[in-house]
Design an enzyme around this catalytic site. Structure first.
Site, PDB file in Angstrom:
ATOM      1  N   ASP A 252      81.055 117.666 -65.051  1.00 30.42           N
ATOM      2  CA  ASP A 252      82.235 117.040 -64.455  1.00 30.42           C
ATOM      3  C   ASP A 252      81.902 116.200 -63.224  1.00 30.42           C
ATOM      4  OD1 ASP A 252      83.764 118.311 -66.382  1.00 30.42           O
ATOM      5  OD2 ASP A 252      84.180 120.043 -65.103  1.00 30.42           O
ATOM      6  N   GLU A 253      80.679 115.698 -63.126  1.00 27.76           N
ATOM      7  CA  GLU A 253      80.288 114.917 -61.956  1.00 27.76           C
ATOM      8  C   GLU A 253      79.764 113.542 -62.334  1.00 27.76           C
ATOM      9  OE1 GLU A 253      78.956 116.336 -58.512  1.00 27.76           O
ATOM     10  OE2 GLU A 253      79.807 118.323 -58.689  1.00 27.76           O
TER      11      GLU A 253
END
Length: 309
Positions: A252-253
């Site tokens: 999620d980055e």
């Protein structure tokens, strides 16, 4: 090819028959990024002019923090004779001179897209609808799910091949190899995780670098991981959102492409947040996919440059 030889061949292409002369121009997009220095725009514009190209749209961005320059140009050109070959060679020479990363895309050629889904199918249904009405210029190559097809019986998948690849702790590596084989066999240029809830391995994300888009049901970087709307409700947030980003090994980055938010209040339950969140997820993912298909996204380290429409 020398510059003189290239000009000679281009002149020959310009001297084709009247019938060829009236050929409808084709539309192309060129994107580039490189260290910023004087002359970049002039070199691109001159090259397109010498190829009898007509620029219809141009956007650029100078990142003063990194010293990098980004550009997207849409142009039309007749593709008769050796004109296009000359243009590619000339653009390649310009790219070498300025140390560019660049792409040239025929806008009539639809990108091949593989779609992945888990239990929640609202994003999948929305993408397929937008594809059918012509909003997303893509060719769906396959739908991959970790639930059987019967779970999506209410969705019209037309004749798009469906592949059920259930993932467990014991077979994850094997199923990912099957997925990678499918990506290669279908010549898929983009993979879209339309609420596909399995975490991809570092190995697979590396192979899909820059061509795998995920929709996260949260306004990243806040409320990562599972049940983000419940996390948000517990914190009493006043805004919820969704984030579309490129997938990387850092969960999620990855570089963010698009985000959106919606205001909520203390009256809203977790179920209300989930319901409102579905609408945000659909439109954010659709915009991100459309931007990618239209060559509007250029990677800039762990960020993106997005030339909106």
């Amino acid at each position: 090819m020398t510059d003189q030889a290239g000009r000679t061949r281009l002149a020959r292409a310009r001297g084709l028959s009247d019938m060829t002369h009236h050929q409808v121009p084709a539309s192309f997009t060129v994107t580039l990024s490189c260290p910023n220095r004087p002359g970049i725009v002039a070199a691109i514009a001159t090259t397109l002019y010498e190829a009898d190209g007509n620029i219809t749209e141009a956007q650029q961005f100078d990142d003063v923090e990194t010293g990098l320059f980004f550009m997207r140009v849409v142009f039309s050109i007749r593709t008769d004779g050796e004109r296009l070959d000359w243009l590619r060679a000339r653009l390649g020479a310009v790219a070498e001179r300025f140390h560019m990363n660049w792409t040239l895309h025929d806008r009539a050629v639809r990108r091949r897209v593989l779609l992945m889904v888990s239990k929640f199918d609202h994003c999948l249904a929305d993408l397929l609808y937008r594809w059918r009405i012509g909003e997303l210029p893509m060719t769906p190559t396959a739908i991959v799910a970790n639930h059987p097809r019967a779970a999506y019986g209410h969705i019209d998948m037309a004749d798009i091949p469906f592949h059920h690849l259930p993932v467990t702790r014991d077979n994850k590596a094997e199923q990912e190899e099957r997925l990678w084989t499918l990506v290669r066999q279908t010549n898929s240029e983009l993979v879209v995780l339309a609420r596909y809830m399995q975490v991809l391995s570092d190995s697979l994300t590396a192979r899909l670098s820059g061509r795998c888009i995920n929709i996260h049901h949260s306004f990243l970087p806040g409320f990562k991981g599972a049940r983000p709307y419940h996390q948000a409700h517990a914190r009493g947030v006043k805004l919820i959102g969704a984030t579309a980003h490129y997938v990387t090994a850092d969960l999620d980055e990855g570089p963010i492409i698009e985000q959106d938010v919606e205001r909520v209040s203390h009256f809203d339950t977790p179920a209300d947040l989930v319901r409102k969140g579905r609408d945000i997820e659909r439109r954010v993912l659709a915009r991100a996919v459309r931007y990618h298909l239209d060559d509007r996204v250029i990677l800039n380290g762990n960020k993106t440059v997005v030339f909106g429409d």
